[in-house]
Design a protein around this motif. Structure first.
Motif, mmCIF file in Angstrom:
data_model
loop_
_atom_site.group_PDB
_atom_site.id
_atom_site.type_symbol
_atom_site.label_atom_id
_atom_site.label_comp_id
_atom_site.label_asym_id
_atom_site.label_seq_id
_atom_site.Cartn_x
_atom_site.Cartn_y
_atom_site.Cartn_z
ATOM 1 N N ARG A 1 -47.096 13.253 -1.917
ATOM 2 C CA ARG A 1 -46.850 12.324 -3.058
ATOM 3 C C ARG A 1 -48.005 12.168 -3.908
ATOM 4 O O ARG A 1 -48.176 12.156 -5.015
ATOM 5 C CB ARG A 1 -45.997 11.052 -2.534
ATOM 6 N N ILE B 1 -39.851 12.515 -4.250
ATOM 7 C CA ILE B 1 -40.864 13.539 -4.823
ATOM 8 C C ILE B 1 -40.040 14.604 -5.326
ATOM 9 O O ILE B 1 -39.373 15.078 -4.658
ATOM 10 C CB ILE B 1 -41.836 13.609 -3.703
ATOM 11 N N TYR C 1 -45.558 13.385 4.272
ATOM 12 C CA TYR C 1 -45.068 13.257 2.856
ATOM 13 C C TYR C 1 -45.843 12.514 2.004
ATOM 14 O O TYR C 1 -45.823 12.819 0.630
ATOM 15 C CB TYR C 1 -43.525 12.361 3.347
ATOM 16 N N GLU C 2 -46.458 11.503 2.334
ATOM 17 C CA GLU C 2 -47.071 10.552 1.579
ATOM 18 C C GLU C 2 -48.224 11.386 0.973
ATOM 19 O O GLU C 2 -48.725 11.046 -0.288
ATOM 20 C CB GLU C 2 -47.707 9.312 2.216
ATOM 21 N N CYS D 1 -34.527 12.765 -1.670
ATOM 22 C CA CYS D 1 -34.984 13.962 -2.220
ATOM 23 C C CYS D 1 -33.903 14.900 -2.497
ATOM 24 O O CYS D 1 -33.503 15.567 -1.436
ATOM 25 C CB CYS D 1 -36.309 14.538 -1.465
ATOM 26 N N CYS E 1 -49.808 4.954 3.344
ATOM 27 C CA CYS E 1 -50.438 5.628 2.165
ATOM 28 C C CYS E 1 -52.013 5.526 2.424
ATOM 29 O O CYS E 1 -52.746 6.620 1.933
ATOM 30 C CB CYS E 1 -50.096 4.453 0.972
#
Length: 348
Positions: A125, A255, A121-122, A289, A89
């Motif tokens: 998000r 997400i 991916y983070e 997802c 993150c």
């Protein structure tokens, strides 16, 4: 073989070894000098693809060819080298300003390879959490264990058992990383026969012996070459440990975005990798997802983006051209479970 021919062969091998050593040091220099964001295909007017290349060894050398075969501008985002943020993150958060500076308004196209796929991916998000639109997220050969429901449940249990939540002291977080690292190794070996494990261990012993030889004064003539080699090995081990410490405790959250995963089912040695790079069958990411689409691609974990880059970019181009309209997405909409590839032959 005649003595002259034998000596000639030895000289060719020594020349090849010297060239390989120069190439290794040049690649390290490329990694040290890579900017945070590198632009490709600027002549295209299509929305850009922000791609976290994840290549802290070679500075993202593969990006030029990858971008050249995609139908849109590509902005390569570099991984962190010094310092390495403690979490996935934090890595994504640190790269958001570069994304917003290049494209202030969405919808955004985000992608990444290997460890960079998790950061991508983070980042998607975080953009969605800010109320920004994300058109598509493309993950190439991501570490898929993190997406498994069982893995995320096991990670939550380990955090409670060790008292090693996100705000815990570094020593407790380190114990969590060590525990999850051991579990991941066991998980990866779960699909191997005993003879396969012996082959893997023999290969690891040869690699360690080769590394020791490059540091042996009896085999390396110059002390400065030994020091330079030792610095490269130390740097690589430190970076590997830092990225493992960030990736092992990472549990991706669902997400609401279109997710396309390109996987090979094979690890960097070209062998089947249960759970790690098994995104080709869609089970992990489709559970996480519901809009995930999983596409099998040629090659193994590394060659899919190098030797087989043309096959990969064709599949990526289809995903990008499908766009956000469900009527145009057709077969790209919803999870696709591809056939499991044939088991690779194990050899030394």
């Amino acid at each position: 073989m005649e003595p002259e021919s034998l000596e000639s062969e030895r000289e060719r091998e020594r020349t090849r070894a010297r060239r390989l050593e120069k190439l290794r040091f040049w690649r390290t220099a490329c990694a040290d000098g890579m900017p945070v964001a590198t632009r490709h295909n600027d002549e295209s007017e299509a929305p850009p693809l922000f791609f976290f290349h994840g290549d802290w060894d070679n500075g993202g050398l593969y990006m030029a060819r990858l971008a050249a075969e995609l139908p849109c501008p590509v902005i390569g985002l570099a991984p962190h080298l010094d310092p390495v943020p403690p979490t996935v993150c934090a890595m994504a958060q640190d790269r958001l300003p570069a994304i917003l500076a290049a494209q202030p308004e969405g919808p955004y196209r985000i992608g990444g390879f290997c460890n960079g796929a998790l950061v991508a991916y983070e980042a998607a998000r975080l953009l969605l959490a800010q109320g920004r639109a994300v058109e598509v997220v493309l993950l190439v050969a991501p570490p898929s264990l993190n997406a498994l429901r069982r893995y995320r449940g096991l990670l939550a249990w380990a955090e409670r058992w060790l008292g090693a939540g996100p705000e815990a002291p570094p020593a407790r977080r380190h114990r969590l990383v060590v525990l999850m690292g051991q579990l991941i190794k066991l998980w990866r070996l779960s699909g191997y026969a005993l003879t396969d494990i012996e082959t893997v261990m023999a290969r690891k012993r040869r690699l360690r012996a080769s590394a020791r030889a490059r540091l042996d004064p009896r085999q390396v003539g110059k002390q400065n070459e030994i020091a330079a080699e030792a610095a490269i090995l130390h740097r690589r081990r430190a970076l590997l440990a830092a990225y493992e410490a960030a990736v092992y405790p990472y549990a991706p959250a669902p997400i609401p975005a279109r997710l396309v995963v390109f996987g090979t089912g094979l690890n960097a040695a070209g062998r089947p990798a249960p759970g790690y790079d098994a995104a080709y069958d869609g089970r992990a990411w489709a559970e996480l997802c519901p809009q995930a689409v999983c596409v099998p691609v040629a090659g193994d974990h590394y060659t899919c983006i190098a030797d087989h880059v043309s096959d990969l970019t064709r599949a990526m181009s289809l995903a990008l051209c499908a766009g956000p309209d469900p009527a145009r997405r057709g077969a790209w909409h919803g999870p696709v479970l591809a056939p499991v590839p044939e088991r690779a032959r194990f050899s030394g």
